[in-house]
Scaffold this active site. Sequence first.
Site, PDB file in Angstrom:
ATOM      1  CE1 TYR A 149     -45.699 -26.383  46.184  1.00 46.06           C
ATOM      2  CE2 TYR A 149     -45.956 -26.411  43.810  1.00 46.06           C
ATOM      3  CZ  TYR A 149     -46.252 -26.945  45.050  1.00 46.06           C
ATOM      4  OH  TYR A 149     -47.088 -28.035  45.156  1.00 46.06           O
ATOM      5  CG  ASP A 244     -38.801 -26.811  39.983  1.00 48.97           C
ATOM      6  OD1 ASP A 244     -39.278 -27.151  38.882  1.00 48.97           O
ATOM      7  OD2 ASP A 244     -39.421 -26.901  41.056  1.00 48.97           O
ATOM      8  CE  LYS A 272     -47.367 -26.082  37.063  1.00 44.81           C
ATOM      9  NZ  LYS A 272     -46.423 -25.787  38.123  1.00 44.81           N
TER      10      LYS A 272
HETATM   11  C1  LIG Z   1     -46.115 -26.747  39.388  1.00 49.08           C
HETATM   12  C2  LIG Z   1     -44.736 -26.824  39.891  1.00 49.08           C
HETATM   13  C3  LIG Z   1     -44.241 -27.958  40.546  1.00 49.08           C
HETATM   14  C4  LIG Z   1     -45.114 -29.137  40.900  1.00 49.08           C
HETATM   15  O1  LIG Z   1     -45.612 -29.770  39.763  1.00 49.08           O
HETATM   16  P1  LIG Z   1     -46.894 -30.734  39.935  1.00 49.08           P
HETATM   17  O2  LIG Z   1     -47.105 -31.283  38.560  1.00 49.08           O
HETATM   18  O3  LIG Z   1     -47.999 -29.848  40.417  1.00 49.08           O
HETATM   19  O4  LIG Z   1     -46.526 -31.764  40.922  1.00 49.08           O
HETATM   20  C5  LIG Z   1     -42.913 -27.985  40.931  1.00 49.08           C
HETATM   21  N1  LIG Z   1     -42.108 -26.944  40.672  1.00 49.08           N
HETATM   22  C6  LIG Z   1     -42.534 -25.838  40.049  1.00 49.08           C
HETATM   23  C7  LIG Z   1     -41.588 -24.721  39.772  1.00 49.08           C
HETATM   24  C8  LIG Z   1     -43.872 -25.729  39.655  1.00 49.08           C
HETATM   25  O5  LIG Z   1     -44.303 -24.604  39.070  1.00 49.08           O
END
Ligand SMILES: *Cc1c(COP(=O)(O)O)cnc(C)c1O
Length: 433
Positions: A149, A244, A272
Amino acid sequence: MNARTNDTLKSADLFARALKVSPGGVHSPVRAFKSVGGTPQFFSSAKGAYLTGVEGEKFIDFCQSFGPLILGHLDDEVLEVVEETVKMAWSFGACEPYSLELAEWITSRIKWVEKLRFVSSGTEAVMSAVRVARGFTGKNKILKFSGCYHGHVDSLLVKAGSGLAGLAASDSAGVSESVAAETLVTMLDDEKAFLEVLEKNKASLAAVIIEPLPANYGLLIQRKEFLQKISEACRKNSVLLIFDEVISGFRVAMGGMAETLGIQPDLVTYGKVIGGGFPVGCYGGRSDIMDFVAPSGPVYQAGTLSANPVGMRAGLATLKKLEREKVHVILEKRTHEFTQELEKLLREYIGPMKVIHQGSIFWMHSDLGFSIRKYEDINKDHGENFKKIFHAALKQNIYLAPSGYEVGFLGFAHSEAILQECLSKMKLALKTI
Ligand SMILES: *Cc1c(COP(=O)(O)O)cnc(C)c1O
Protein backbone atom coordinates in the site's frame (compact mmCIF):
# COMPACT_ATOMS: atom_id res chain seq x y z
CA MET A 1 -22.36 22.23 21.68
CA ASN A 2 -19.44 21.92 24.07
CA ALA A 3 -17.06 19.02 24.31
CA ARG A 4 -18.43 17.74 27.60
CA THR A 5 -21.79 16.98 26.03
CA ASN A 6 -20.05 14.52 23.71
CA ASP A 7 -18.41 12.81 26.65
CA THR A 8 -21.76 11.81 28.07
CA LEU A 9 -22.89 10.15 24.85
CA LYS A 10 -22.29 6.56 23.90
CA SER A 11 -20.38 5.31 20.87
CA ALA A 12 -23.56 4.06 19.18
CA ASP A 13 -25.26 7.45 19.45
CA LEU A 14 -22.22 9.27 18.15
CA PHE A 15 -21.86 6.86 15.23
CA ALA A 16 -25.52 7.34 14.27
CA ARG A 17 -24.88 11.08 14.15
CA ALA A 18 -21.60 10.65 12.28
CA LEU A 19 -23.32 8.57 9.59
CA LYS A 20 -25.47 11.59 8.78
CA VAL A 21 -22.59 13.96 8.16
CA SER A 22 -19.72 11.84 6.79
CA PRO A 23 -19.54 8.97 4.31
CA GLY A 24 -19.75 5.78 6.36
CA GLY A 25 -19.51 7.93 9.47
CA VAL A 26 -15.73 8.19 9.24
CA HIS A 27 -12.78 10.10 7.80
CA SER A 28 -10.74 7.02 6.88
CA PRO A 29 -12.49 3.78 5.91
CA VAL A 30 -11.06 1.18 8.32
CA ARG A 31 -12.30 3.15 11.32
CA ALA A 32 -15.88 2.20 10.44
CA PHE A 33 -15.40 -1.42 11.69
CA LYS A 34 -16.75 -2.76 8.37
CA SER A 35 -14.38 -5.71 8.31
CA VAL A 36 -15.02 -6.73 11.92
CA GLY A 37 -18.68 -5.72 12.15
CA GLY A 38 -20.42 -3.90 14.99
CA THR A 39 -20.37 -0.26 15.99
CA PRO A 40 -17.03 1.53 16.21
CA GLN A 41 -15.79 2.37 19.68
CA PHE A 42 -15.40 6.15 20.06
CA PHE A 43 -12.52 7.50 22.12
CA SER A 44 -12.16 10.85 23.82
CA SER A 45 -8.64 10.80 25.19
CA ALA A 46 -5.48 8.74 25.42
CA LYS A 47 -2.33 8.40 27.52
CA GLY A 48 0.60 6.03 27.24
CA ALA A 49 -0.55 2.56 26.18
CA TYR A 50 -4.19 3.39 26.88
CA LEU A 51 -7.16 4.83 25.04
CA THR A 52 -10.15 6.11 26.97
CA GLY A 53 -13.54 5.44 25.40
CA VAL A 54 -16.30 8.04 25.45
CA GLU A 55 -18.09 5.84 28.00
CA GLY A 56 -15.11 6.23 30.33
CA GLU A 57 -13.56 2.78 29.98
CA LYS A 58 -9.83 2.34 29.36
CA PHE A 59 -8.47 0.12 26.60
CA ILE A 60 -4.94 -1.18 26.02
CA ASP A 61 -4.18 0.17 22.55
CA PHE A 62 -2.31 -1.92 19.97
CA CYS A 63 -3.38 0.26 17.04
CA GLN A 64 -1.41 3.34 18.16
CA SER A 65 -3.05 5.45 15.47
CA PHE A 66 -1.81 2.90 12.90
CA GLY A 67 1.81 3.39 13.74
CA PRO A 68 2.87 7.00 14.41
CA LEU A 69 2.83 6.77 18.22
CA ILE A 70 5.94 4.70 18.83
CA LEU A 71 6.41 6.28 22.25
CA GLY A 72 2.74 5.83 23.15
CA HIS A 73 0.07 8.50 23.51
CA LEU A 74 1.04 11.90 24.92
CA ASP A 75 4.61 11.02 25.79
CA ASP A 76 5.64 13.50 28.53
CA GLU A 77 8.81 14.65 26.81
CA VAL A 78 7.14 15.22 23.44
CA LEU A 79 4.15 16.85 25.11
CA GLU A 80 6.38 19.45 26.72
CA VAL A 81 7.86 20.37 23.34
CA VAL A 82 4.42 20.50 21.73
CA GLU A 83 3.06 22.79 24.47
CA GLU A 84 6.05 25.07 24.12
CA THR A 85 5.67 25.18 20.33
CA VAL A 86 1.93 25.92 20.16
CA LYS A 87 2.65 28.99 22.25
CA MET A 88 5.39 30.04 19.85
CA ALA A 89 3.74 29.75 16.44
CA TRP A 90 1.26 27.53 14.61
CA SER A 91 2.51 28.01 11.11
CA PHE A 92 4.88 30.35 9.33
CA GLY A 93 4.53 29.74 5.62
CA ALA A 94 8.09 31.05 5.62
CA CYS A 95 11.58 29.90 6.52
CA GLU A 96 12.14 28.83 10.15
CA PRO A 97 14.80 26.80 11.97
CA TYR A 98 12.63 23.87 13.14
CA SER A 99 12.37 21.97 9.87
CA LEU A 100 16.09 22.59 9.39
CA GLU A 101 16.85 20.94 12.72
CA LEU A 102 14.78 17.88 11.86
CA ALA A 103 16.22 17.69 8.33
CA GLU A 104 19.79 17.93 9.63
CA TRP A 105 19.10 15.33 12.29
CA ILE A 106 17.74 12.87 9.72
CA THR A 107 20.33 13.45 7.00
CA SER A 108 23.18 13.15 9.51
CA ARG A 109 21.97 9.67 10.50
CA ILE A 110 20.53 8.20 7.33
CA LYS A 111 23.20 8.36 4.69
CA TRP A 112 21.00 7.55 1.67
CA VAL A 113 18.90 10.60 2.53
CA GLU A 114 21.18 13.36 1.31
CA LYS A 115 18.35 15.83 0.80
CA LEU A 116 14.72 15.73 1.82
CA ARG A 117 11.45 17.64 1.58
CA PHE A 118 8.75 17.66 4.24
CA VAL A 119 5.07 17.25 3.34
CA SER A 120 1.96 16.56 5.43
CA SER A 121 1.12 12.88 4.88
CA GLY A 122 2.51 9.59 3.64
CA THR A 123 0.33 9.75 0.55
CA GLU A 124 1.75 13.14 -0.35
CA ALA A 125 5.30 11.87 0.18
CA VAL A 126 4.73 8.93 -2.19
CA MET A 127 2.94 11.05 -4.79
CA SER A 128 5.83 13.51 -4.81
CA ALA A 129 8.57 10.86 -4.89
CA VAL A 130 6.90 9.26 -7.92
CA ARG A 131 6.71 12.64 -9.67
CA VAL A 132 10.39 13.31 -9.03
CA ALA A 133 11.28 9.83 -10.31
CA ARG A 134 9.44 10.59 -13.54
CA GLY A 135 10.93 14.05 -13.84
CA PHE A 136 14.46 12.81 -13.20
CA THR A 137 14.40 9.80 -15.53
CA GLY A 138 12.18 11.30 -18.22
CA LYS A 139 10.25 7.99 -18.17
CA ASN A 140 6.60 7.43 -17.28
CA LYS A 141 5.88 4.00 -15.83
CA ILE A 142 6.01 2.92 -12.19
CA LEU A 143 6.17 -0.71 -11.05
CA LYS A 144 4.52 -1.72 -7.78
CA PHE A 145 3.79 -4.99 -5.99
CA SER A 146 0.38 -6.37 -5.13
CA GLY A 147 0.13 -6.50 -1.35
CA CYS A 148 1.90 -3.16 -0.92
CA TYR A 149 0.00 0.00 0.00
CA HIS A 150 1.35 3.41 -0.90
CA GLY A 151 -1.42 5.72 0.24
CA HIS A 152 -4.35 6.81 -1.88
CA VAL A 153 -2.52 8.46 -4.78
CA ASP A 154 -4.39 7.65 -8.01
CA SER A 155 -1.58 5.99 -9.94
CA LEU A 156 -0.93 3.52 -7.10
CA LEU A 157 -4.55 2.64 -6.32
CA VAL A 158 -4.30 -0.18 -8.80
CA LYS A 159 -4.38 -3.96 -8.74
CA ALA A 160 -3.00 -6.64 -11.03
CA GLY A 161 -5.02 -6.69 -14.26
CA SER A 162 -6.45 -9.93 -15.60
CA GLY A 163 -4.56 -9.85 -18.89
CA LEU A 164 -0.84 -9.67 -19.64
CA ALA A 165 1.69 -9.99 -16.84
CA GLY A 166 2.40 -6.63 -15.25
CA LEU A 167 -0.60 -4.72 -16.53
CA ALA A 168 -2.60 -2.90 -13.88
CA ALA A 169 -6.29 -2.18 -13.48
CA SER A 170 -7.93 0.54 -11.44
CA ASP A 171 -8.63 -0.52 -7.84
CA SER A 172 -11.00 2.32 -6.97
CA ALA A 173 -13.87 4.03 -8.68
CA GLY A 174 -12.62 7.43 -9.78
CA VAL A 175 -9.18 6.15 -10.76
CA SER A 176 -9.28 6.13 -14.53
CA GLU A 177 -7.98 3.19 -16.55
CA SER A 178 -5.65 5.58 -18.38
CA VAL A 179 -3.98 6.54 -15.09
CA ALA A 180 -3.86 2.87 -14.02
CA ALA A 181 -2.20 2.03 -17.34
CA GLU A 182 0.87 4.06 -16.28
CA THR A 183 1.48 1.58 -13.46
CA LEU A 184 2.69 -2.02 -13.64
CA VAL A 185 1.94 -4.57 -10.95
CA THR A 186 3.74 -7.76 -10.05
CA MET A 187 3.85 -10.18 -7.10
CA LEU A 188 5.96 -10.01 -3.97
CA ASP A 189 8.47 -12.81 -3.30
CA ASP A 190 8.82 -13.74 -6.97
CA GLU A 191 12.11 -12.70 -8.60
CA LYS A 192 11.24 -14.35 -11.90
CA ALA A 193 7.93 -12.52 -12.35
CA PHE A 194 9.57 -9.24 -11.36
CA LEU A 195 12.49 -9.61 -13.78
CA GLU A 196 10.14 -10.48 -16.61
CA VAL A 197 8.06 -7.34 -16.16
CA LEU A 198 11.18 -5.23 -15.69
CA GLU A 199 12.84 -6.63 -18.83
CA LYS A 200 9.78 -5.99 -20.94
CA ASN A 201 9.23 -2.43 -19.68
CA LYS A 202 12.64 -1.03 -18.72
CA ALA A 203 12.73 1.50 -21.54
CA SER A 204 9.65 3.26 -20.14
CA LEU A 205 10.08 2.43 -16.44
CA ALA A 206 10.96 5.37 -14.18
CA ALA A 207 10.89 3.58 -10.83
CA VAL A 208 10.09 0.49 -8.83
CA ILE A 209 8.29 1.27 -5.58
CA ILE A 210 8.05 -1.23 -2.75
CA GLU A 211 7.35 -1.36 0.95
CA PRO A 212 10.54 -3.16 2.02
CA LEU A 213 8.41 -4.38 4.93
CA PRO A 214 4.92 -4.74 3.47
CA ALA A 215 2.70 -4.08 6.49
CA ASN A 216 -0.63 -2.96 5.07
CA TYR A 217 -2.08 -6.32 3.98
CA GLY A 218 -0.92 -8.28 6.96
CA LEU A 219 2.81 -8.36 7.62
CA LEU A 220 4.50 -9.86 4.57
CA ILE A 221 8.14 -10.13 5.62
CA GLN A 222 10.27 -10.37 2.48
CA ARG A 223 13.39 -12.42 1.87
CA LYS A 224 16.47 -10.20 1.82
CA GLU A 225 17.61 -11.87 -1.44
CA PHE A 226 14.38 -10.81 -3.15
CA LEU A 227 14.89 -7.16 -2.23
CA GLN A 228 18.57 -7.37 -3.17
CA LYS A 229 17.63 -8.74 -6.57
CA ILE A 230 15.23 -5.84 -7.11
CA SER A 231 17.86 -3.34 -6.07
CA GLU A 232 20.51 -4.84 -8.40
CA ALA A 233 18.15 -5.08 -11.36
CA CYS A 234 17.06 -1.46 -10.90
CA ARG A 235 20.64 -0.23 -10.79
CA LYS A 236 21.59 -2.23 -13.88
CA ASN A 237 18.66 -0.90 -15.91
CA SER A 238 18.69 2.78 -14.84
CA VAL A 239 15.40 2.40 -13.01
CA LEU A 240 15.07 4.22 -9.67
CA LEU A 241 14.31 2.25 -6.53
CA ILE A 242 11.84 3.89 -4.13
CA PHE A 243 11.48 2.39 -0.67
CA ASP A 244 8.14 3.35 0.83
CA GLU A 245 9.08 3.33 4.52
CA VAL A 246 6.08 5.34 5.71
CA ILE A 247 5.27 2.55 8.18
CA SER A 248 8.71 0.98 8.73
CA GLY A 249 10.88 4.12 8.78
CA PHE A 250 12.06 5.03 12.33
CA ARG A 251 9.84 2.15 13.52
CA VAL A 252 11.79 -1.07 12.94
CA ALA A 253 15.12 0.79 13.22
CA MET A 254 16.10 4.44 12.91
CA GLY A 255 16.95 3.90 9.24
CA GLY A 256 13.97 1.62 8.70
CA MET A 257 14.23 -1.57 6.64
CA ALA A 258 16.94 -0.05 4.43
CA GLU A 259 19.18 -0.04 7.50
CA THR A 260 18.01 -3.46 8.71
CA LEU A 261 18.67 -5.04 5.31
CA GLY A 262 21.65 -2.96 4.25
CA ILE A 263 20.00 -2.01 0.96
CA GLN A 264 20.04 1.64 -0.13
CA PRO A 265 17.17 3.03 -2.17
CA ASP A 266 17.50 6.01 -4.51
CA LEU A 267 14.46 7.66 -2.96
CA VAL A 268 12.63 6.92 0.29
CA THR A 269 9.32 8.06 1.73
CA TYR A 270 8.56 8.50 5.42
CA GLY A 271 5.44 9.35 7.41
CA LYS A 272 3.78 8.09 10.59
CA VAL A 273 6.60 7.99 13.26
CA ILE A 274 8.42 10.96 11.70
CA GLY A 275 5.76 13.39 12.97
CA GLY A 276 5.40 11.88 16.45
CA GLY A 277 1.61 11.77 16.02
CA PHE A 278 1.22 14.97 13.97
CA PRO A 279 0.61 15.10 10.19
CA VAL A 280 4.11 14.94 8.73
CA GLY A 281 5.46 13.09 5.73
CA CYS A 282 8.79 13.31 3.98
CA TYR A 283 10.50 12.18 0.80
CA GLY A 284 14.22 12.23 0.23
CA GLY A 285 17.22 10.48 -1.21
CA ARG A 286 20.12 11.14 -3.55
CA SER A 287 20.79 14.85 -3.87
CA ASP A 288 21.16 14.72 -7.67
CA ILE A 289 17.57 13.43 -7.80
CA MET A 290 16.18 15.69 -5.07
CA ASP A 291 17.70 18.73 -6.79
CA PHE A 292 15.09 18.16 -9.50
CA VAL A 293 12.47 19.45 -7.03
CA ALA A 294 11.33 23.08 -7.29
CA PRO A 295 12.65 25.68 -6.77
CA SER A 296 16.05 24.15 -7.53
CA GLY A 297 14.66 21.99 -10.34
CA PRO A 298 11.73 21.57 -12.73
CA VAL A 299 9.53 19.18 -10.68
CA TYR A 300 6.83 21.20 -8.93
CA GLN A 301 5.76 20.33 -5.39
CA ALA A 302 4.53 22.63 -2.62
CA GLY A 303 2.46 22.77 0.58
CA THR A 304 0.79 25.57 2.56
CA LEU A 305 1.28 23.82 5.90
CA SER A 306 4.41 21.85 4.95
CA ALA A 307 7.01 21.66 7.73
CA ASN A 308 4.47 22.75 10.31
CA PRO A 309 6.46 23.71 13.42
CA VAL A 310 4.42 21.57 15.85
CA GLY A 311 4.92 18.47 13.72
CA MET A 312 8.59 19.25 13.12
CA ARG A 313 9.38 19.65 16.80
CA ALA A 314 7.20 16.74 17.94
CA GLY A 315 8.94 14.59 15.32
CA LEU A 316 12.42 15.63 16.39
CA ALA A 317 11.62 15.13 20.09
CA THR A 318 10.31 11.65 19.26
CA LEU A 319 13.33 10.66 17.18
CA LYS A 320 15.78 11.98 19.79
CA LYS A 321 14.10 9.96 22.51
CA LEU A 322 14.08 6.84 20.32
CA GLU A 323 17.83 7.19 19.91
CA ARG A 324 18.71 8.16 23.48
CA GLU A 325 16.63 5.45 25.16
CA LYS A 326 17.53 2.78 22.58
CA VAL A 327 13.82 2.25 22.15
CA HIS A 328 14.16 -0.02 19.10
CA VAL A 329 16.24 -2.57 21.01
CA ILE A 330 13.85 -2.59 23.96
CA LEU A 331 10.74 -2.83 21.77
CA GLU A 332 12.25 -5.66 19.73
CA LYS A 333 12.76 -7.72 22.89
CA ARG A 334 9.37 -6.89 24.39
CA THR A 335 7.56 -7.60 21.14
CA HIS A 336 9.39 -10.88 20.69
CA GLU A 337 8.39 -12.11 24.14
CA PHE A 338 4.85 -10.78 23.89
CA THR A 339 4.13 -12.32 20.49
CA GLN A 340 5.52 -15.69 21.60
CA GLU A 341 3.22 -15.73 24.61
CA LEU A 342 0.28 -14.55 22.53
CA GLU A 343 0.95 -17.27 19.97
CA LYS A 344 0.91 -19.90 22.74
CA LEU A 345 -2.48 -18.67 23.91
CA LEU A 346 -3.89 -18.63 20.38
CA ARG A 347 -2.66 -22.16 19.76
CA GLU A 348 -4.17 -23.36 23.02
CA TYR A 349 -7.60 -21.79 22.59
CA ILE A 350 -8.09 -21.24 18.85
CA GLY A 351 -5.88 -23.65 16.91
CA PRO A 352 -2.76 -23.51 14.75
CA MET A 353 -1.92 -19.82 14.55
CA LYS A 354 1.21 -17.75 14.29
CA VAL A 355 2.08 -14.31 15.61
CA ILE A 356 4.95 -12.90 13.59
CA HIS A 357 6.77 -9.62 14.12
CA GLN A 358 9.46 -7.34 12.75
CA GLY A 359 10.63 -4.94 15.43
CA SER A 360 7.52 -3.67 17.19
CA ILE A 361 5.11 -4.47 14.32
CA PHE A 362 3.19 -7.73 14.72
CA TRP A 363 0.53 -9.74 12.90
CA MET A 364 -1.46 -12.83 13.87
CA HIS A 365 -2.63 -15.28 11.24
CA SER A 366 -3.43 -18.95 10.66
CA ASP A 367 -0.44 -21.27 10.58
CA LEU A 368 -0.44 -22.44 6.98
CA GLY A 369 2.79 -24.38 7.39
CA PHE A 370 4.88 -21.80 5.50
CA SER A 371 5.84 -18.14 5.83
CA ILE A 372 3.26 -15.88 4.20
CA ARG A 373 5.27 -13.54 2.01
CA LYS A 374 2.74 -12.48 -0.57
CA TYR A 375 -0.77 -11.17 -0.55
CA GLU A 376 -2.02 -14.01 -2.76
CA ASP A 377 -1.03 -16.54 -0.05
CA ILE A 378 -3.22 -15.14 2.73
CA ASN A 379 -6.03 -17.62 3.45
CA LYS A 380 -9.45 -16.43 2.36
CA ASP A 381 -11.06 -16.99 5.77
CA HIS A 382 -8.42 -14.86 7.52
CA GLY A 383 -10.70 -11.85 7.95
CA GLU A 384 -13.53 -13.95 9.40
CA ASN A 385 -11.20 -15.64 11.90
CA PHE A 386 -9.81 -12.31 13.02
CA LYS A 387 -13.30 -10.90 13.64
CA LYS A 388 -13.89 -13.30 16.54
CA ILE A 389 -10.55 -12.55 18.13
CA PHE A 390 -11.05 -8.81 17.68
CA HIS A 391 -14.44 -8.70 19.43
CA ALA A 392 -13.41 -11.07 22.24
CA ALA A 393 -10.36 -8.85 22.88
CA LEU A 394 -12.45 -5.67 22.74
CA LYS A 395 -14.76 -7.07 25.44
CA GLN A 396 -11.67 -7.41 27.62
CA ASN A 397 -10.75 -3.79 26.84
CA ILE A 398 -7.96 -4.60 24.41
CA TYR A 399 -8.13 -2.49 21.26
CA LEU A 400 -6.66 -4.06 18.13
CA ALA A 401 -6.74 -2.36 14.73
CA PRO A 402 -10.23 -3.19 13.41
CA SER A 403 -9.23 -5.40 10.46
CA GLY A 404 -7.34 -8.67 10.13
CA TYR A 405 -5.28 -7.08 7.36
CA GLU A 406 -3.95 -4.37 9.65
CA VAL A 407 -0.90 -5.03 11.78
CA GLY A 408 -0.53 -4.34 15.50
CA PHE A 409 2.01 -2.01 17.10
CA LEU A 410 3.77 -1.99 20.42
CA GLY A 411 4.88 1.36 21.74
CA PHE A 412 7.46 2.31 24.35
CA ALA A 413 4.57 2.89 26.76
CA HIS A 414 3.64 -0.81 26.62
CA SER A 415 5.61 -1.74 29.73
CA GLU A 416 6.27 -5.37 30.61
CA ALA A 417 3.63 -5.09 33.35
CA ILE A 418 1.02 -3.82 30.87
CA LEU A 419 1.88 -6.58 28.43
CA GLN A 420 1.50 -9.19 31.18
CA GLU A 421 -1.90 -7.72 32.08
CA CYS A 422 -2.82 -7.86 28.41
CA LEU A 423 -1.88 -11.53 28.13
CA SER A 424 -4.08 -12.44 31.13
CA LYS A 425 -6.95 -10.55 29.54
CA MET A 426 -6.33 -12.20 26.17
CA LYS A 427 -6.55 -15.57 27.88
CA LEU A 428 -9.97 -14.69 29.28
CA ALA A 429 -10.97 -13.34 25.86
CA LEU A 430 -9.89 -16.39 23.90
CA LYS A 431 -11.65 -18.74 26.34
CA THR A 432 -14.96 -17.18 25.27
CA ILE A 433 -14.49 -18.05 21.57
C1 LIG B 1 0.27 4.68 5.90
C2 LIG B 1 1.04 4.47 4.67
C3 LIG B 1 0.96 5.34 3.58
C4 LIG B 1 -0.01 6.50 3.53
O1 LIG B 1 0.26 7.44 4.52
P1 LIG B 1 -0.90 8.48 4.92
O2 LIG B 1 -0.25 9.37 5.94
O3 LIG B 1 -2.02 7.64 5.47
O4 LIG B 1 -1.28 9.19 3.69
C5 LIG B 1 1.76 5.12 2.47
N1 LIG B 1 2.61 4.08 2.45
C6 LIG B 1 2.72 3.22 3.47
C7 LIG B 1 3.70 2.09 3.39
C8 LIG B 1 1.92 3.37 4.60
O5 LIG B 1 2.01 2.48 5.60
